[in-house]
Design an enzyme around this catalytic site. Sequence first.
Site, short mmCIF file in Angstrom:
data_model
loop_
_atom_site.label_atom_id
_atom_site.label_comp_id
_atom_site.label_asym_id
_atom_site.label_seq_id
_atom_site.Cartn_x
_atom_site.Cartn_y
_atom_site.Cartn_z
N GLN A 117 0.85 -1.19 0.00
CA GLN A 117 0.00 0.00 0.00
C GLN A 117 0.89 1.24 0.00
OE1 GLN A 117 -3.61 -0.47 2.29
NE2 GLN A 117 -3.60 1.69 2.84
N CYS A 118 1.15 1.81 1.16
CA CYS A 118 1.88 3.08 1.19
C CYS A 118 3.35 2.95 0.76
CB CYS A 118 1.77 3.70 2.57
SG CYS A 118 0.06 4.14 2.96
N VAL A 119 4.00 1.83 1.08
CA VAL A 119 5.41 1.69 0.72
C VAL A 119 5.55 1.46 -0.78
CG1 VAL A 119 7.60 0.60 1.28
CG2 VAL A 119 5.81 0.70 3.02
#
Length: 200
Positions: A117-119
């Site tokens: 997701q964010c990484v």
Amino acid sequence: MTRALIVIDVQESFRADPLWETISDPKIADKVNRLVRLARRAGDLVVWVLHSEPGSGGAFDPALGHVQLMEELEQPQDGEPLVRKTSHNAFTTTNLQQLLTERGVRELAVCGIRTEQCVETTARLAGDLGYQVTFVVDATATNPVAHRDAPAGLSVAELLADPRTLAAEEIIRRTEYALAGRFATIATVDELEAATGLPA
């Protein structure tokens, strides 16, 4: 200084969520700390990122007090920026690109929560922006993900019992395949330590 380590969302918000019991690496802070020490010894910039969802009433709402770095993490030192984002990637809603440009940074190592997701989203955008990106896969962590047709609000037990649920290990494997050779180089903490020749 042409390199930076971006530490993404290694924050108490995740431990405040029942899904934390399914996290792929509950000791992710240990590996992140190794990267932070490695970056500091090499003279690289360390940038800390926190995800915030003001007014949401959930674990990422700053009003609840969980939007802070995990207590066992190395804490930011003078000159190490801490940015707060409200988007999945660490660029769109922050001044991260400006910070990196001002310091002449062209190479990034990324780590944190969640892997896909964010990484991953940050790694993809960084690659498109022209940065040379290293995705430190074993310094990321994630949870199993429900199938798109699963009902909302599954309990942890229901999530794990659903045969359609994608296991965290499979998500991490898929992320490696999706990024390698396109958006980032995949590496482990051990590999980065070995490559520098710096003492642990």
